[in-house]
Design a protein around this motif. Structure first.
Motif, PDB file in Angstrom:
ATOM      1  N   LEU A  87     -20.732  11.442   1.094  1.00  0.00           N
ATOM      2  CA  LEU A  87     -22.171  12.051   1.278  1.00  0.00           C
ATOM      3  C   LEU A  87     -22.813  12.002  -0.002  1.00  0.00           C
ATOM      4  O   LEU A  87     -22.525  12.645  -0.905  1.00  0.00           O
ATOM      5  CB  LEU A  87     -22.346  13.335   2.002  1.00  0.00           C
ATOM      6  N   VAL A  88     -24.083  11.163  -0.078  1.00  0.00           N
ATOM      7  CA  VAL A  88     -24.693  10.926  -1.163  1.00  0.00           C
ATOM      8  C   VAL A  88     -26.459  11.091  -0.659  1.00  0.00           C
ATOM      9  O   VAL A  88     -26.634  10.998   0.415  1.00  0.00           O
ATOM     10  CB  VAL A  88     -24.676   9.511  -1.711  1.00  0.00           C
ATOM     11  N   PRO A  89     -27.154  11.299  -1.642  1.00  0.00           N
ATOM     12  CA  PRO A  89     -28.718  11.275  -1.639  1.00  0.00           C
ATOM     13  C   PRO A  89     -29.331  10.217  -0.905  1.00  0.00           C
ATOM     14  O   PRO A  89     -29.856  10.121   0.269  1.00  0.00           O
ATOM     15  CB  PRO A  89     -29.353  11.860  -2.612  1.00  0.00           C
ATOM     16  N   ALA A  90     -29.103   9.046  -1.573  1.00  0.00           N
ATOM     17  CA  ALA A  90     -29.412   7.647  -1.387  1.00  0.00           C
ATOM     18  C   ALA A  90     -28.841   6.490  -2.013  1.00  0.00           C
ATOM     19  O   ALA A  90     -28.184   7.080  -3.186  1.00  0.00           O
ATOM     20  CB  ALA A  90     -30.909   7.716  -1.548  1.00  0.00           C
ATOM     21  N   LEU A  91     -28.866   5.674  -1.774  1.00  0.00           N
ATOM     22  CA  LEU A  91     -28.126   4.299  -2.342  1.00  0.00           C
ATOM     23  C   LEU A  91     -29.148   3.689  -3.446  1.00  0.00           C
ATOM     24  O   LEU A  91     -28.682   2.698  -4.252  1.00  0.00           O
ATOM     25  CB  LEU A  91     -27.716   3.254  -1.375  1.00  0.00           C
ATOM     26  N   THR A  92     -30.358   4.296  -3.617  1.00  0.00           N
ATOM     27  CA  THR A  92     -31.303   3.619  -4.245  1.00  0.00           C
ATOM     28  C   THR A  92     -31.420   4.459  -5.649  1.00  0.00           C
ATOM     29  O   THR A  92     -31.909   3.881  -6.738  1.00  0.00           O
ATOM     30  CB  THR A  92     -32.722   3.813  -3.848  1.00  0.00           C
ATOM     31  N   TRP A  93     -30.503   5.293  -5.960  1.00  0.00           N
ATOM     32  CA  TRP A  93     -30.299   6.045  -7.148  1.00  0.00           C
ATOM     33  C   TRP A  93     -29.747   4.785  -8.099  1.00  0.00           C
ATOM     34  O   TRP A  93     -28.619   4.316  -7.722  1.00  0.00           O
ATOM     35  CB  TRP A  93     -29.472   7.131  -7.312  1.00  0.00           C
ATOM     36  N   GLY A 122     -11.563  14.383   4.720  1.00  0.00           N
ATOM     37  CA  GLY A 122     -11.787  15.275   3.545  1.00  0.00           C
ATOM     38  C   GLY A 122     -13.157  14.798   3.036  1.00  0.00           C
ATOM     39  O   GLY A 122     -13.603  13.421   3.580  1.00  0.00           O
ATOM     40  N   LEU A 123     -14.019  15.312   2.064  1.00  0.00           N
ATOM     41  CA  LEU A 123     -15.197  14.552   1.963  1.00  0.00           C
ATOM     42  C   LEU A 123     -15.676  14.890   0.558  1.00  0.00           C
ATOM     43  O   LEU A 123     -15.203  15.904  -0.426  1.00  0.00           O
ATOM     44  CB  LEU A 123     -16.399  15.862   2.411  1.00  0.00           C
ATOM     45  N   LEU A 124     -16.203  13.583  -0.192  1.00  0.00           N
ATOM     46  CA  LEU A 124     -16.761  13.420  -1.528  1.00  0.00           C
ATOM     47  C   LEU A 124     -18.427  13.494  -1.467  1.00  0.00           C
ATOM     48  O   LEU A 124     -18.814  13.060  -0.324  1.00  0.00           O
ATOM     49  CB  LEU A 124     -16.346  11.948  -2.050  1.00  0.00           C
ATOM     50  N   VAL A 125     -18.857  14.278  -2.282  1.00  0.00           N
ATOM     51  CA  VAL A 125     -20.379  14.676  -2.348  1.00  0.00           C
ATOM     52  C   VAL A 125     -20.971  14.421  -3.538  1.00  0.00           C
ATOM     53  O   VAL A 125     -20.489  14.937  -4.702  1.00  0.00           O
ATOM     54  CB  VAL A 125     -20.585  16.042  -1.686  1.00  0.00           C
ATOM     55  N   VAL A 126     -21.837  13.654  -3.335  1.00  0.00           N
ATOM     56  CA  VAL A 126     -23.190  13.504  -4.559  1.00  0.00           C
ATOM     57  C   VAL A 126     -24.056  14.293  -4.002  1.00  0.00           C
ATOM     58  O   VAL A 126     -24.826  14.026  -2.947  1.00  0.00           O
ATOM     59  CB  VAL A 126     -23.515  12.211  -5.074  1.00  0.00           C
ATOM     60  N   GLU A 127     -24.533  15.517  -4.435  1.00  0.00           N
ATOM     61  CA  GLU A 127     -25.046  16.562  -3.331  1.00  0.00           C
ATOM     62  C   GLU A 127     -26.496  16.052  -3.235  1.00  0.00           C
ATOM     63  O   GLU A 127     -27.327  16.058  -4.126  1.00  0.00           O
ATOM     64  CB  GLU A 127     -25.070  17.978  -4.248  1.00  0.00           C
ATOM     65  N   PRO A 128     -27.005  15.880  -1.739  1.00  0.00           N
ATOM     66  CA  PRO A 128     -28.144  15.766  -1.640  1.00  0.00           C
ATOM     67  C   PRO A 128     -28.941  17.143  -1.890  1.00  0.00           C
ATOM     68  O   PRO A 128     -28.287  18.316  -1.685  1.00  0.00           O
ATOM     69  CB  PRO A 128     -28.410  15.417  -0.230  1.00  0.00           C
TER      70      PRO A 128
END
Length: 358
Positions: A66-72, A119-125
Motif C-alpha cells: 500500500l502506497v500513497p501514489a506512484l507519482t512520488w 502480509g502487507l508492506l506500507v508506505v503510509e498514505p
C-alpha cells in the motif's frame, strides 16, 4: 468452457470436498480414490485456481503493498527493492495506491477482508496509520517503510534523516558556507522535523545558528524550491548556500539561481536530499544526501517474507543509514570553485561527472 472442480468430482464419482482434499493434501482420502481423482484431473486438464488453493491452505503466497501514489519521485526505487525480493522468493505482489482517497481505501479494505494477501508492506498514505495499526493488531503482518517519525507499534524500516541532514551541514560548513537557506518539506512530516533539526543543530554547534528568515517551508515540489529562492533574493536576504529537503525542490532552487544570474557553486552552493537519478542530471549536477530507498524496500520485503516463512519479526525498527554524494553544485567537480578547497571532508563520496555513486 473451463473445467471446474465440480466436473472433476462428477467424472470421478466423488464429492467436491474429496477433490479439494486431494488437491490440498488435507484430510484422509483412500489411496485408490485419490489415484482415481488425480487420473481424472489429468484426463480433463483441470488447473485449480492458485488463489483458491492458497486460501484452502490458509495462505495465498501473495504480498500486499500500500502506497500513497506512484507519482512520488522516489517511490519507484522503493517498489523495485521490494519487488526484487518478492519475486525471488516465489511470491506475488498486489499493489494498492490511494490516489482516489476514501474510495481507494474502501477497495483496499475489501481486499483485506477477502484475505487476498498474507502480509502487507506500507508506505503510509497520510491519515491511515491508525487503520494500518489496527490491521496489525488483528493479526495481519505489516512492515512500514519510511516511518516519517511516527515510530509505530509494529515493525518498520527507516533511515537516518537527522544524521543525513547533519552530514549536509558539515559539508557546507567545511566549504565556508555560513549563511544557508533551508527549504524544508511539510512541517507535519516527521522526516521534515528530523532533517531541520540535524541541519540546524550542526550549524548551532559551529556557532552560527540559522536565522529564522532563512528557513522556508516547502512542499517537496520543484516550484517550492524556485519560489523560495526568488522570494529571498527579492527581499534582499543574503545566503551563500541552499539546503533543500529533497532533490526536486533543490532543482527548483538551481533554476531560480540560474535565472537570477547567480553562479553555482561560486556564489551559492546547493545540496538536496534523496540522491535520485535526477541529482546527476541537473545543471550543475547536484550534491545530495543519499536515502537508501531501494535498500529500504528490499529490507522490508525480506522481513515480511522471512516472517511468513517462520522467522520472528524484530522488536526494534530496522535503520539503514543515509550517505552523502558531493557533486558540482558544491564544487566537488572543480575544487577551485569552492570557498575553501583545502577543507577536510573525508566523509563524502565525490562524484564530478554526475554518475551514481554506490
Amino acid at each position: 468452457m473451463p473445467i471446474t472442480i465440480a466436473d472433476v468430482a462428477t467424472r470421478a464419482g466423488v464429492s467436491k470436498t474429496t477433490v479439494s482434499r486431494v488437491l490440498n493434501g488435507k484430510g484422509e482420502v483412500h489411496v485408490r480414490t485419490a489415484d482415481r481423482v488425480r487420473a481424472v484431473i489429468s484426463d480433463l486438464g483441470y488447473v485449480p485456481s492458485a488463489r483458491a488453493v492458497g486460501l484452502a491452505r490458509g495462505r495465498t503466497r501473495v504480498v500486499g503493498m500500500l502506497v500513497p501514489a506512484l507519482t512520488w519521485p522516489w517511490m519507484g526505487e522503493v517498489l523495485q527493492g521490494a519487488a526484487d525480493v518478492v519475486e525471488a522468493t516465489g511470491y506475488g505482489m498486489l499493489l494498492f495506491t490511494c490516489t482516489h482517497g476514501d474510495e481507494s481505501m474502501r477497495r483496499f479494505a475489501s481486499q483485506v477482508s477477502a484475505k487476498s494477501f498474507d502480509g502487507l508492506l506500507v508506505v503510509e498514505p497520510e491519515g491511515t496509520l491508525d487503520y494500518i495499526t489496527e490491521l496489525h493488531r488483528r493479526g495481519l503482518p505489516v512492515i512500514l517503510i519510511d516511518d516519517r517519525g511516527h515510530q509505530p507499534g509494529f515493525p518498520s524500516v527507516r533511515t537516518t534523516n537527522e544524521e543525513g541532514a547533519r552530514a549536509a551541514a558539515t559539508h557546507l560548513l567545511a566549504l565556508g558556507r555560513r549563511r544557508p537557506l533551508v527549504i524544508t518539506g511539510l512541517r507535519r512530516f516527521g522526516c521534515t522535523r528530523e532533517r531541520l533539526a540535524g541541519f540546524a543543530g550542526a550549524y548551532a554547534d559551529a556557532g552560527v545558528p540559522i536565522e529564522p528568515d532563512r528557513v522556508v517551508e516547502g512542499d517537496f515540489t520543484f516550484e517550492c524550491g524556485r519560489a523560495a529562492v526568488r522570494r529571498l533574493l527579492a527581499d534582499g536576504v543574503p545566503f551563500d548556500a541552499v539546503f533543500a529537503h529533497n532533490d526536486l525542490s533543490a532543482a527548483g532552487a538551481l533554476q531560480a539561481l540560474r535565472d537570477a544570474g547567480r553562479r553555482v557553486p561560486q556564489d551559492v552552493a546547493v545540496v538536496g536530499f534523496d540522491d535520485l537519478p535526477l541529482a546527476g542530471h541537473t545543471h550543475p549536477p547536484l550534491s545530495s544526501v543519499r536515502q537508501p530507498l531501494r535498500e529500504m524496500g528490499t529490507a522490508a520485503a525480506r522481513l515480511l517474507i522471512g516472517h511468513l516463512t517462520g522467522t520472528p519479526l524484530p522488536d526494534t525498527p530496522t535503520v539503514i543509514p543515509t550517505g552523502f554524494t558531493a557533486r558540482d553544485s558544491t564544487g566537488a567537480g572543480d575544487p577551485t570553485n569552492a570557498d575553501d578547497p583545502t577543507a577536510p571532508d573525508s566523509t563524502v563520496a565525490r562524484e564530478p561527472t554526475g554518475a551514481r555513486v554506490t
